[in-house]
Design a protein around this motif. Structure first.
Motif, PDB file in Angstrom:
ATOM      1  N   LYS A 110      -5.850  19.531  -8.821  1.00 32.06           N
ATOM      2  CA  LYS A 110      -5.175  20.712  -7.903  1.00 32.06           C
ATOM      3  C   LYS A 110      -6.385  21.775  -7.806  1.00 32.06           C
ATOM      4  O   LYS A 110      -6.335  22.677  -7.203  1.00 32.06           O
ATOM      5  CB  LYS A 110      -4.108  21.317  -9.105  1.00 32.06           C
ATOM      6  N   TYR A 111      -7.133  22.154  -9.065  1.00 32.78           N
ATOM      7  CA  TYR A 111      -8.003  23.275  -8.852  1.00 32.78           C
ATOM      8  C   TYR A 111      -9.778  22.702  -8.679  1.00 32.78           C
ATOM      9  O   TYR A 111     -10.481  23.264  -8.495  1.00 32.78           O
ATOM     10  CB  TYR A 111      -8.190  23.996 -10.184  1.00 32.78           C
ATOM     11  N   HIS A 118       3.061  25.819 -19.362  1.00 32.41           N
ATOM     12  CA  HIS A 118       3.809  26.177 -17.750  1.00 32.41           C
ATOM     13  C   HIS A 118       3.056  27.272 -17.123  1.00 32.41           C
ATOM     14  O   HIS A 118       3.090  27.304 -15.941  1.00 32.41           O
ATOM     15  CB  HIS A 118       5.353  26.342 -18.122  1.00 32.41           C
ATOM     16  N   ILE A 119       2.467  28.407 -17.963  1.00 34.33           N
ATOM     17  CA  ILE A 119       2.072  29.509 -17.248  1.00 34.33           C
ATOM     18  C   ILE A 119       0.671  28.745 -16.613  1.00 34.33           C
ATOM     19  O   ILE A 119       0.455  29.171 -15.330  1.00 34.33           O
ATOM     20  CB  ILE A 119       1.579  30.560 -18.240  1.00 34.33           C
ATOM     21  N   SER A 151       0.774  28.093 -12.253  1.00 34.38           N
ATOM     22  CA  SER A 151      -0.308  29.051 -11.421  1.00 34.38           C
ATOM     23  C   SER A 151      -0.544  28.382 -10.357  1.00 34.38           C
ATOM     24  O   SER A 151      -1.065  27.518  -9.982  1.00 34.38           O
ATOM     25  CB  SER A 151      -1.134  29.502 -12.444  1.00 34.38           C
ATOM     26  N   CYS A 152      -0.727  29.639  -9.264  1.00 31.99           N
ATOM     27  CA  CYS A 152      -1.277  29.015  -7.947  1.00 31.99           C
ATOM     28  C   CYS A 152      -2.860  29.178  -7.780  1.00 31.99           C
ATOM     29  O   CYS A 152      -3.543  28.601  -7.158  1.00 31.99           O
ATOM     30  CB  CYS A 152      -0.890  30.017  -6.650  1.00 31.99           C
ATOM     31  N   VAL A 153      -3.508  29.649  -8.942  1.00 29.34           N
ATOM     32  CA  VAL A 153      -4.828  29.656  -9.054  1.00 29.34           C
ATOM     33  C   VAL A 153      -5.246  29.682 -10.619  1.00 29.34           C
ATOM     34  O   VAL A 153      -4.507  29.609 -11.679  1.00 29.34           O
ATOM     35  CB  VAL A 153      -5.279  31.436  -8.623  1.00 29.34           C
ATOM     36  N   ALA A 154      -6.591  29.225 -10.677  1.00 30.44           N
ATOM     37  CA  ALA A 154      -7.298  28.979 -11.992  1.00 30.44           C
ATOM     38  C   ALA A 154      -7.117  30.456 -12.785  1.00 30.44           C
ATOM     39  O   ALA A 154      -8.135  31.147 -12.408  1.00 30.44           O
ATOM     40  CB  ALA A 154      -8.431  28.386 -11.827  1.00 30.44           C
ATOM     41  N   VAL A 193      -8.263  35.352  -1.748  1.00 31.69           N
ATOM     42  CA  VAL A 193      -8.380  36.696  -2.483  1.00 31.69           C
ATOM     43  C   VAL A 193      -7.112  37.378  -2.510  1.00 31.69           C
ATOM     44  O   VAL A 193      -6.924  38.255  -3.133  1.00 31.69           O
ATOM     45  CB  VAL A 193      -9.442  37.465  -1.564  1.00 31.69           C
ATOM     46  N   LEU A 194      -6.035  36.936  -1.538  1.00 25.65           N
ATOM     47  CA  LEU A 194      -4.849  37.704  -1.704  1.00 25.65           C
ATOM     48  C   LEU A 194      -4.040  37.567  -2.995  1.00 25.65           C
ATOM     49  O   LEU A 194      -3.478  38.506  -3.326  1.00 25.65           O
ATOM     50  CB  LEU A 194      -3.673  36.929  -0.688  1.00 25.65           C
TER      51      LEU A 194
END
Length: 513
Positions: A65-66, A88-89, A93-96, A273-274
């Motif tokens: 994923k990352y 689960h956090i 998460s959408c980012v590392a 960056v969003l």
């Protein structure tokens, strides 16, 4: 009570000479504690299986994923040990969350950091994968379970790679089908940013995922204070209005708009960056006023059909490089209300003549003799690349000439394509070594604001675009330098520019790509 997996050591039969090389084992007397509970294990492999089954924390899925490497793995372990998050956090998460070098600092002895992360999902990292690629049978049930788990990880990663490859092939088939069905005379070639297929534009947006570029833009006081003043000095324009910030980046313009009293601000950006912008908005307690959306404006629906104001810092080198003007135009044509406001609303591009023999020698003549070797063949390619640099005002030897003026309320995507005859009046004699391009930007509001990126004012991060000449020429005060400049998109990249400058019946091509 702490759970301890009873996994015997793998040194049975030590007297067997064939066991040479098998003593580099993951198993040791030191126990490994689970990342999320107090359970302890003799091996990382069993601990991994425990994390997957008991905590739904699958390390292989996270690796994919990352796109994690061993450094990311180290940072993740240190992050978990330091913050003790629920699994689960991390997995949702959408980012590392650990993407900060502070987590590379060593802490207490940690058995997890001894794991060979690079082997995860590729070659087996346990000693059971033995000779000639054959897996010996073990009588130890834990060993067998570990072998099965390692093989499962490999199969799962290969399945993910195969799935991604098939998705890429499906995209290629779709584009190829469109090209074939369109006929030879109508081959599909993107003509603007909106016509780039979704997903094919990620390389561009990835460049804005690096924080250095945002630091550079925010540190540009000419750029940032001009937008700030245009917004905050015209609060009556923004009060109770719905605002769209196209390419919002860190959200600085959105926050200015919110501070000016806007009813709602929608910021959209495709770059990663969003996610940091979301943190910034929360940090400044503006989450009620600002709504951030990840996506390309051309492909992403907005929560509202029309907005009252569109703001954007879309300008690139030589104004038009990067093609973000296309996105600004798309937003204007599809989301701006009939009497809406766009900021900025005017721009122009200017050209000046330069005499700077030192820079010419450093950039072009340099290739004549490089540590005793001739590299003149490089000059032909080097001179085709415009240089982004700061022009000293005392090297400008002509008056400026405005090549094109752009009304952002009415312009179209073909604005990028223009051809202009220019005349530059020589103000002091010298050797003309290059032509320099820059742009001016205007916010026509009750309290008007404008800024220039020219060599005669404070430096901006855009600096100037310098077109070095293959053949410098002598000029005298009072002379007129005449020529033509033609700008167009490059065929292979609609965000790039091809600039052709013709002087004295000699054409020279430059590529901003």
């Amino acid at each position: 009570m702490t759970e301890v997996e009873d996994t015997p050591t793998l040194c049975e039969g030590d007297d067997n000479e064939d066991s040479d090389g098998w003593d580099e084992m993951e198993v040791s007397g030191e126990q490994t504690t689970c990342l999320f509970c107090s359970s302890q294990f003799h091996t990382i492999a069993v601990a991994l299986d425990h994390c997957r089954s008991e905590h739904q924390f699958d390390l292989l899925e996270l690796k994919t994923k990352y796109n994690m490497d061993c450094y990311s793995f180290i940072k993740m372990i240190n992050y978990i040990r330091l913050h003790k998050p629920d699994p689960h956090i991390i997995t949702e998460s959408c980012v590392a969350l650990w993407d900060d070098d502070v987590y590379l600092k060593p802490g207490e002895m940690e058995p997890w950091l001894m794991y060979d992360f690079d082997d995860l999902g590729s070659t087996p990292s346990t000693p059971h994968y033995a000779i000639d690629g054959k897996t010996p049978i073990s009588n130890n049930i834990n060993d067998l379970q570990r072998q099965i788990y390692e093989l499962t990880l490999q199969v799962r990663e290969k399945d993910n790679l195969l799935k991604n490859a098939m998705q890429d092939m499906a995209k290629m088939r779709e584009v190829t089908k469109t090209i074939v069905e369109s006929g030879d005379s109508k081959i599909l070639i993107p003509t603007n940013v909106a016509s780039i297929p979704a997903g094919y534009d990620n390389e561009y947006f990835n460049t804005y995922s690096h924080y250095g570029i945002h630091h550079e833009m925010l540190s540009d006081t000419v750029r940032t204070t001009s937008y700030r003043d245009a917004i905050l000095n015209n609060e009556d324009v923004f009060k109770d209005k719905i605002v769209l910030d196209v390419g919002c980046g860190t959200g600085i313009l959105s926050m200015f708009a919110a501070k000016a009293g806007s009813a709602k601000v929608y910021g959209i950006d495709q770059s990663d960056v969003l996610y940091k912008a979301m943190d910034i908005i929360r940090e400044n307690n503006l989450y009620d006023a600002i709504h951030l959306i990840r996506g390309r404006i051309e492909d992403t629906p907005l929560p509202v059909d029309k907005v009252d104001i569109i703001i954007s810092e879309w300008m690139g080198y030589f104004l038009l490089f990067e093609g973000m003007l296309d996105s600004f135009i798309y937003a204007r044509d599809n989301h701006l209300s009939a009497n809406g406001v766009i900021l900025p609303n005017r721009c122009n591009i200017s050209l000046v003549g330069i005499s700077d023999s030192d820079k010419y020698d450093n950039h072009i003549t340099f290739w004549n003799n490089v540590y005793g070797f001739s590299m003149k063949c490089m000059k032909h390619e080097v001179v085709k690349e415009p240089n982004i640099e700061t022009i000293s005002s005392d090297t400008v030897i002509t008056t400026p000439f405005i090549l094109t003026e752009i009304n952002l309320k009415t312009c179209q995507t073909n604005t990028v394509e223009f051809s202009t005859d220019f005349k530059l009046q020589v103000t002091k004699g010298g050797v003309l070594t290059a032509l320099g391009g820059y742009f001016d930007t205007f916010f026509d509001l009750p309290n008007s604001v404008s800024f220039s990126t020219g060599p005669h004012v404070m430096k901006t991060h855009w600096q100037q675009t310098v077109f070095y000449l293959k053949n410098p020429q002598n000029v005298n005060e009072g002379d007129t330098i005449e020529g033509n400049l033609t700008c167009s998109r490059t065929k292979k990249n609609v965000r790039g520019l091809k600039v052709t400058i013709t002087m004295n019946q000699e054409a020279q091509e430059y590529l901003l790509d």
